[in-house]
Design an enzyme around this catalytic site. Sequence first.
Site, PDB file in Angstrom:
ATOM      1  CG  ASP A  81      -1.884   1.044   1.380  1.00  0.00           C
ATOM      2  OD1 ASP A  81      -2.382   1.506   0.333  1.00  0.00           O
ATOM      3  OD2 ASP A  81      -2.217   1.424   2.527  1.00  0.00           O
ATOM      4  CD  GLU A 133      -4.010   8.295  -3.763  1.00  0.00           C
ATOM      5  OE1 GLU A 133      -3.900   7.226  -3.130  1.00  0.00           O
ATOM      6  OE2 GLU A 133      -4.003   9.408  -3.230  1.00  0.00           O
ATOM      7  CG  HIS A 211      -6.454   4.820  -0.700  1.00  0.00           C
ATOM      8  ND1 HIS A 211      -5.199   4.496  -0.271  1.00  0.00           N
ATOM      9  CD2 HIS A 211      -6.607   4.194  -1.893  1.00  0.00           C
ATOM     10  CE1 HIS A 211      -4.599   3.712  -1.161  1.00  0.00           C
ATOM     11  NE2 HIS A 211      -5.439   3.511  -2.156  1.00  0.00           N
ATOM     12  CB  THR A 214     -10.917   4.866   9.450  1.00  0.00           C
ATOM     13  OG1 THR A 214     -10.173   3.669   9.327  1.00  0.00           O
ATOM     14  CG2 THR A 214     -11.314   5.087  10.905  1.00  0.00           C
ATOM     15  CB  THR A 236      -7.484   4.818  11.353  1.00  0.00           C
ATOM     16  OG1 THR A 236      -6.500   5.393  10.483  1.00  0.00           O
ATOM     17  CG2 THR A 236      -7.432   5.532  12.681  1.00  0.00           C
TER      18      THR A 236
HETATM   19  P1  13P Z   1      -7.875   4.809   7.121  1.00  0.00           P
HETATM   20  O1  13P Z   1      -6.758   4.813   8.110  1.00  0.00           O
HETATM   21  O2  13P Z   1      -8.641   6.093   7.088  1.00  0.00           O
HETATM   22  O3  13P Z   1      -8.783   3.631   7.285  1.00  0.00           O
HETATM   23  O4  13P Z   1      -7.217   4.718   5.664  1.00  0.00           O
HETATM   24  C1  13P Z   1      -6.552   3.563   5.301  1.00  0.00           C
HETATM   25  C2  13P Z   1      -5.928   3.670   3.963  1.00  0.00           C
HETATM   26  O5  13P Z   1      -6.454   4.289   3.066  1.00  0.00           O
HETATM   27  C3  13P Z   1      -4.661   2.964   3.732  1.00  0.00           C
HETATM   28  O6  13P Z   1      -4.170   3.174   2.463  1.00  0.00           O
END
Ligand code: 13P
Length: 286
Positions: A81, A133, A211, A214, A236
């Site tokens: 990622d 992206e 992305h 959370t 997160t």
């Molecule tokens: P969050 O921490 O907001 O869930 O985002 C995760 C993310 O997009 C990792 O690439």
Amino acid sequence: MLTPFKEILNTAKNGGYAVGAFNCLSLENVMGVIQAAEELRSPVILQLAEVQFPYSPLEKMAGLFLEAAQKATVPVAVHLDHGQSFETCARAIKLGFNSVMFDGAALPFNENVAITRQVVQMAKAVNVDVEAELGKVGDTGEGGGEGTGSADTADVFTDVEESARFLELTCVDALAIAIGNLHGKYVATPRLNIQRLKEIAHRNNIPLVLHGGTGTSEEDFKSCVHNGIAKINVATALQIAITNKIQQYLATASKPNYIDMKWKMIEATKEAVISHMLLFESDGKA
Ligand code: 13P
């Protein structure tokens, strides 16, 4: 079973659901994610972001991810990622990751295209899939910090025509877009620009990625899943779930101990993953 990223995402896109991609920083995270996926019969993606390497080193996590994917009874992809360079993508590929993301979203369009193309060329030679992206996904500053922008950049949505040009030039397998999403814990629940998502999905026949999962509202998650988002990243939320569970455990346990804490971490991860998979409608798809 270790399954190609592209196959997992294209099946999700055609089936009208999204696959959760969960950032795993520990053995407890990996175990919780796989248990959730097997219990719900859902495909899943294990991923690790470059900013997480200092406390969850790529070389140490790779074996863990790959063994878990190979042994799982559901399709699992092992994904890098937010790779920040060609070299990091190459490192992950050498270790056996079957997909990588090169994140050039903060770069000028032409530079993002140029490096993404190099990554695609390298990855395709060894049957590895690539996510890129376009547009800036900001960061709330409260969470993993995977984003490339600040909260102020949240209004820099992915441009529809630019997305088509980018895909034509790079031939990536999945595209992460910016539609008002932010990484980390939201201060207030954001509203995503679903109209822009629909336009991008209509213009391009490719699995799209959200992305910053959370803190997204259930309504927005559903709109994303039904309008072209085939992969949703969540980091997160797992960290929050574990922290809350451990806090509760320490407040109530008569003899707190590390082994029980490990079980709590696995359980908290599993519960958080299950609730996201149900929202993404990936249950029963494996
Ligand atoms: P969050 O921490 O907001 O869930 O985002 C995760 C993310 O997009 C990792 O690439």
